[in-house]
Motif scaffolding. Structure first.
Motif, PDB file in Angstrom:
ATOM      1  N   PRO A 192       0.829  -1.209   0.000  1.00 18.23           N
ATOM      2  CA  PRO A 192       0.000   0.000   0.000  1.00 18.23           C
ATOM      3  C   PRO A 192       0.862   1.257   0.000  1.00 18.23           C
ATOM      4  CG  PRO A 192       0.081  -0.937   2.204  1.00 18.23           C
ATOM      5  CD  PRO A 192       0.788  -1.909   1.300  1.00 18.23           C
ATOM      6  N   VAL A 193       0.473   2.206  -0.856  1.00 22.14           N
ATOM      7  CA  VAL A 193       1.215   3.470  -0.929  1.00 22.14           C
ATOM      8  C   VAL A 193       0.342   4.656  -0.539  1.00 22.14           C
ATOM      9  CG1 VAL A 193       2.865   2.660  -2.643  1.00 22.14           C
ATOM     10  CG2 VAL A 193       0.690   3.643  -3.395  1.00 22.14           C
ATOM     11  N   GLY A 194      -0.958   4.428  -0.330  1.00 27.20           N
ATOM     12  CA  GLY A 194      -1.805   5.542   0.065  1.00 27.20           C
ATOM     13  C   GLY A 194      -3.271   5.198  -0.012  1.00 27.20           C
ATOM     14  N   PHE A 195      -4.063   6.069   0.631  1.00 24.08           N
ATOM     15  CA  PHE A 195      -5.521   5.957   0.597  1.00 24.08           C
ATOM     16  C   PHE A 195      -6.098   7.068  -0.269  1.00 24.08           C
ATOM     17  CE2 PHE A 195      -4.586   3.685   4.503  1.00 24.08           C
ATOM     18  CZ  PHE A 195      -5.528   2.674   4.514  1.00 24.08           C
ATOM     19  N   VAL A 196      -7.233   6.781  -0.864  1.00 25.18           N
ATOM     20  CA  VAL A 196      -8.007   7.789  -1.575  1.00 25.18           C
ATOM     21  C   VAL A 196      -9.433   7.710  -1.057  1.00 25.18           C
ATOM     22  CG1 VAL A 196      -8.979   8.458  -3.792  1.00 25.18           C
ATOM     23  CG2 VAL A 196      -6.581   7.842  -3.652  1.00 25.18           C
ATOM     24  N   ASP A 197      -9.919   8.808  -0.502  1.00 19.31           N
ATOM     25  CA  ASP A 197     -11.274   8.823   0.063  1.00 19.31           C
ATOM     26  C   ASP A 197     -11.644  10.271   0.365  1.00 19.31           C
ATOM     27  OD1 ASP A 197     -13.675   8.440   1.387  1.00 19.31           O
ATOM     28  OD2 ASP A 197     -12.975   6.654   2.450  1.00 19.31           O
ATOM     29  N   PRO A 198     -12.706  10.791  -0.241  1.00 21.64           N
ATOM     30  CA  PRO A 198     -13.088  12.179   0.034  1.00 21.64           C
ATOM     31  C   PRO A 198     -13.702  12.366   1.412  1.00 21.64           C
ATOM     32  CG  PRO A 198     -14.709  11.149  -1.378  1.00 21.64           C
ATOM     33  CD  PRO A 198     -13.599  10.166  -1.229  1.00 21.64           C
ATOM     34  N   ALA A 199     -14.129  11.296   2.052  1.00 28.59           N
ATOM     35  CA  ALA A 199     -14.741  11.395   3.383  1.00 28.59           C
ATOM     36  C   ALA A 199     -14.238  10.249   4.250  1.00 28.59           C
ATOM     37  CB  ALA A 199     -16.259  11.386   3.280  1.00 28.59           C
ATOM     38  N   PRO A 200     -12.971  10.275   4.667  1.00 26.85           N
ATOM     39  CA  PRO A 200     -12.411   9.152   5.432  1.00 26.85           C
ATOM     40  C   PRO A 200     -13.122   8.967   6.769  1.00 26.85           C
ATOM     41  CG  PRO A 200     -10.928  11.043   5.461  1.00 26.85           C
ATOM     42  CD  PRO A 200     -12.008  11.362   4.473  1.00 26.85           C
ATOM     43  N   ALA A 201     -13.384   7.705   7.107  1.00 27.88           N
ATOM     44  CA  ALA A 201     -14.035   7.406   8.378  1.00 27.88           C
ATOM     45  C   ALA A 201     -13.059   7.467   9.542  1.00 27.88           C
ATOM     46  CB  ALA A 201     -14.685   6.029   8.304  1.00 27.88           C
ATOM     47  N   LEU A 202     -11.768   7.324   9.267  1.00 28.83           N
ATOM     48  CA  LEU A 202     -10.757   7.364  10.310  1.00 28.83           C
ATOM     49  C   LEU A 202      -9.894   8.605  10.164  1.00 28.83           C
ATOM     50  CD1 LEU A 202      -9.545   3.627  10.283  1.00 28.83           C
ATOM     51  CD2 LEU A 202     -11.245   4.683  11.785  1.00 28.83           C
ATOM     52  N   ASP A 203      -9.304   8.996  11.253  1.00 25.58           N
ATOM     53  CA  ASP A 203      -8.373  10.125  11.245  1.00 25.58           C
ATOM     54  C   ASP A 203      -7.158   9.750  10.402  1.00 25.58           C
ATOM     55  OD1 ASP A 203      -6.557  12.144  11.718  1.00 25.58           O
ATOM     56  OD2 ASP A 203      -6.971  12.254  13.871  1.00 25.58           O
ATOM     57  N   PRO A 204      -6.795  10.572   9.418  1.00 21.02           N
ATOM     58  CA  PRO A 204      -5.629  10.248   8.580  1.00 21.02           C
ATOM     59  C   PRO A 204      -4.356   9.982   9.374  1.00 21.02           C
ATOM     60  CG  PRO A 204      -6.877  12.049   7.611  1.00 21.02           C
ATOM     61  CD  PRO A 204      -7.480  11.794   8.957  1.00 21.02           C
ATOM     62  N   LYS A 205      -4.279  10.509  10.585  1.00 21.98           N
ATOM     63  CA  LYS A 205      -3.064  10.321  11.401  1.00 21.98           C
ATOM     64  C   LYS A 205      -2.909   8.882  11.868  1.00 21.98           C
ATOM     65  CE  LYS A 205      -3.036  15.094  13.095  1.00 21.98           C
ATOM     66  NZ  LYS A 205      -3.088  15.958  14.307  1.00 21.98           N
ATOM     67  N   VAL A 206      -4.007   8.130  11.945  1.00 25.09           N
ATOM     68  CA  VAL A 206      -3.922   6.759  12.450  1.00 25.09           C
ATOM     69  C   VAL A 206      -3.836   5.742  11.315  1.00 25.09           C
ATOM     70  CG1 VAL A 206      -5.236   7.424  14.488  1.00 25.09           C
ATOM     71  CG2 VAL A 206      -6.431   6.404  12.546  1.00 25.09           C
ATOM     72  N   LEU A 207      -3.901   6.205  10.078  1.00 22.55           N
ATOM     73  CA  LEU A 207      -3.825   5.292   8.945  1.00 22.55           C
ATOM     74  C   LEU A 207      -2.389   4.806   8.754  1.00 22.55           C
ATOM     75  CD1 LEU A 207      -6.111   7.184   6.392  1.00 22.55           C
ATOM     76  CD2 LEU A 207      -6.697   5.164   7.745  1.00 22.55           C
ATOM     77  N   PRO A 208      -2.212   3.564   8.326  1.00 22.83           N
ATOM     78  CA  PRO A 208      -0.851   3.024   8.166  1.00 22.83           C
ATOM     79  C   PRO A 208      -0.065   3.639   7.008  1.00 22.83           C
ATOM     80  CG  PRO A 208      -2.488   1.436   7.413  1.00 22.83           C
ATOM     81  CD  PRO A 208      -3.245   2.547   8.066  1.00 22.83           C
ATOM     82  N   VAL A 209      -0.760   4.199   6.021  1.00 23.60           N
ATOM     83  CA  VAL A 209      -0.115   4.898   4.902  1.00 23.60           C
ATOM     84  C   VAL A 209      -0.862   6.209   4.682  1.00 23.60           C
ATOM     85  CG1 VAL A 209       0.837   2.871   3.725  1.00 23.60           C
ATOM     86  CG2 VAL A 209      -1.517   3.541   3.278  1.00 23.60           C
ATOM     87  N   PRO A 210      -0.255   7.190   4.052  1.00 20.94           N
ATOM     88  CA  PRO A 210      -0.858   8.526   3.977  1.00 20.94           C
ATOM     89  C   PRO A 210      -2.050   8.605   3.039  1.00 20.94           C
ATOM     90  CG  PRO A 210       1.168   8.456   2.712  1.00 20.94           C
ATOM     91  CD  PRO A 210       1.094   7.160   3.444  1.00 20.94           C
ATOM     92  N   MET A 211      -2.843   9.657   3.223  1.00 20.20           N
ATOM     93  CA  MET A 211      -3.905   9.994   2.283  1.00 20.20           C
ATOM     94  C   MET A 211      -3.292  10.650   1.063  1.00 20.20           C
ATOM     95  SD  MET A 211      -6.930   9.139   3.498  1.00 20.20           S
ATOM     96  CE  MET A 211      -7.966  10.159   2.437  1.00 20.20           C
ATOM     97  N   LEU A 212      -3.835  10.336  -0.115  1.00 21.77           N
ATOM     98  CA  LEU A 212      -3.375  10.937  -1.356  1.00 21.77           C
ATOM     99  C   LEU A 212      -4.393  11.959  -1.829  1.00 21.77           C
ATOM    100  CD1 LEU A 212      -2.196   7.654  -3.138  1.00 21.77           C
ATOM    101  CD2 LEU A 212      -0.806   9.256  -1.807  1.00 21.77           C
ATOM    102  N   GLU A 213      -4.141  12.578  -2.976  1.00 23.20           N
ATOM    103  CA  GLU A 213      -5.089  13.547  -3.511  1.00 23.20           C
ATOM    104  C   GLU A 213      -6.425  12.878  -3.785  1.00 23.20           C
ATOM    105  OE1 GLU A 213      -2.114  12.784  -6.924  1.00 23.20           O
ATOM    106  OE2 GLU A 213      -2.112  12.743  -4.742  1.00 23.20           O
TER     107      GLU A 213
END
Length: 480
Positions: A192-213
């Motif tokens: 995994p290199v990142g997440f894509v989600d306009p309305a993430p259910a979790l705080d991006p700080k706790v995700l194992p990989v960063p949020m992308l555009e």
């Protein structure tokens, strides 16, 4: 080959604001150039190649004692059946035990086929016995080799991080758990290199990989992702279907976490990432080897048809010339594969007027500009014959979604969901929607649904069926 234009009725559905460009699963806007992955090395799966090599070596060892004819027959049947059973497929879970039943069934099928052939041709019992023993010995050589390949593949993925860069769509609990499993277990081949989600259910700080555009297409291009995992998202205007189609058009492998995944059973298209089932969607039609066969058939049939129908085209052109003068060929800009425009050719069926409104005006039943010759050409679909030249040029295919004008493509894409997705394959002279009576004053929604069904289920046999149905439509003049 039936006509593709609509009559005076406006397209179905209410006009809605298209907010796709701001969402994670945004479709590619019309006109956006699409550059799918072209790196051959990234497409080659080492495990699949090694599995083929193991079987070829095993066949070579056991077939040495057979005559050349029977050695070739055994090799062809074994490799053909095992390929049909998808033993050489790309896979996440490299488990020999999980794959063993499929391999045994394939070998047993080959055993039965070869035995049947020997009985049909009255082969000597000694030869039949030799062939049967060769297949049994093949199993004894092949299965240990496959066990080694799976073990080596898992080791290589962990040791050298030979994993596909992966984007997870859906930054919720399921998506985060999947990304964590990928990081902890690289033997599954996804990184995994990142997440894509306009309305993430979790705080991006706790995700194992960063949020992308937010735009998936931009994220895939920027990070060079080869796989996309569609988990759950709470974004109301972020349909996962759009994400899957966008990833398809960019050449990515797509895995979907099914609803009620806790109850989901293993199947031919179901992968496993630890305890999570992932449904692998089929590859885009244009990336399959059989697509080259389709293109070859298009060129041959279009070339032969142009030569054979040249007298018919000439007579029709003369009739147009006598009725309404020059030009006899009508040129119009249409939208083709990947939203690229091209010039479509038809025999002119409408008299020329001072104002050219062909790009913005619907074809209306009873149009006074259409004379007797034009009505006959439209009714018989003979006005479409010059599009055989478009097929030879590569602008179109014989079978595919019918092309539309740029202005209407923009309008329909804003109003109708997934109308834009029709442009994943070349447009066609005839299509699945047309042979089901969707021509003229018919639903744009239904046409789009048939076109997307065609793309999702494309095969050479489906093309052949559509061609046969088209001939039946033209001969019987049904739905006219």
């Amino acid at each position: 080959m039936p006509g593709e234009t609509c009559s005076g009725r406006r397209p179905e559905g209410r006009l809605v604001v298209n907010r796709a460009s701001a969402t994670a699963t945004a479709p590619l806007p019309p006109g956006t150039p699409v550059e799918p992955r072209r790196d051959l090395f990234g497409r080659v799966n080492a495990v699949a190649v090694l599995l083929v090599v193991v079987d070829v070596v095993a066949i070579g060892v056991v077939a040495a004692a057979l005559s050349p004819v029977w050695a070739g027959a055994v090799a062809a049947v074994l490799l053909g059946v095992r390929a049909t059973r998808r033993l050489y497929r790309r896979r996440l879970w490299l488990s020999w035990l999980h794959d063993l039943p499929r391999s045994v069934i394939a070998t047993a099928t080959a055993f039965a086929l070869v035995t049947g052939v020997t009985l049909v041709f009255g082969t000597a019992p000694e030869t039949t016995s030799d062939v049967q023993w060769a297949i049994l010995k093949f199993t004894a050589w092949s299965e240990p080799g496959r066990l080694f390949v799976f073990a080596f593949g898992r080791w290589a993925r962990r040791r050298f991080n030979r994993c596909d860069r992966t984007i997870v769509v859906g930054a919720g609990k399921v998506g985060a758990t999947l990304a964590t499993s990928m990081l902890q277990h690289p033997e599954y081949g996804l990184r995994p290199v990142g997440f894509v989600d306009p309305a993430p259910a979790l705080d991006p700080k706790v995700l194992p990989v960063p949020m992308l555009e937010a735009n998936l297409a931009e994220a895939i291009t920027r990070v060079g992702a080869g796989s996309v995992v569609l988990a759950f998202s709470r974004a109301a205007d972020s349909p996962l279907v759009n994400a899957a189609i966008t990833a398809h058009r960019l050449g990515c492998a797509i895995f979907v976490v099914p609803r009620m995944y806790e109850l989901y059973q293993d199947g031919p298209d179901v992968e496993r990432l630890r305890s999570y089932p992932l449904t692998r969607l089929s590859t885009a039609p244009t990336s399959r080897p059989s697509w080259w066969v389709k293109r070859a058939v298009d060129v041959v049939l279009a070339g032969v048809a142009l030569v054979a129908l040249a007298p018919v085209i000439a007579v029709c052109a003369l009739a147009v010339l006598l009725e309404s003068g020059r030009p006899v060929i009508f040129r119009q800009v249409r939208v083709g594969m990947d939203d690229r425009t091209f010039v479509l050719y038809k025999l002119r069926s409408v008299r020329i007027t001072d104002q050219d409104d062909s790009q913005s005006r619907w074809s209306v039943v009873g149009d006074r500009r259409v004379g007797p010759v034009g009505r006959f050409l439209r009714r018989s679909s003979l006005d479409e014959l010059p599009q055989l030249w478009n097929i030879l040029k590569g602008d179109m295919s014989i079978v595919g979604p019918r092309p539309e004008r740029p202005g209407f493509v923009r309008e329909f894409s804003a109003v109708h969901d997934l109308y834009w997705a029709r442009h994943r394959v070349p447009t066609g002279l005839t299509g699945l929607a047309q042979v089901h009576g969707l021509r003229g004053d018919t639903s744009i929604v239904d046409r789009s649904r048939y076109d997307n069904y065609y793309i999702a289920n494309w095969s050479l046999w489906l093309d052949a069926r559509i061609l046969l149905l088209t001939v039946g439509e033209l001969l019987c003049r049904r739905n006219r």
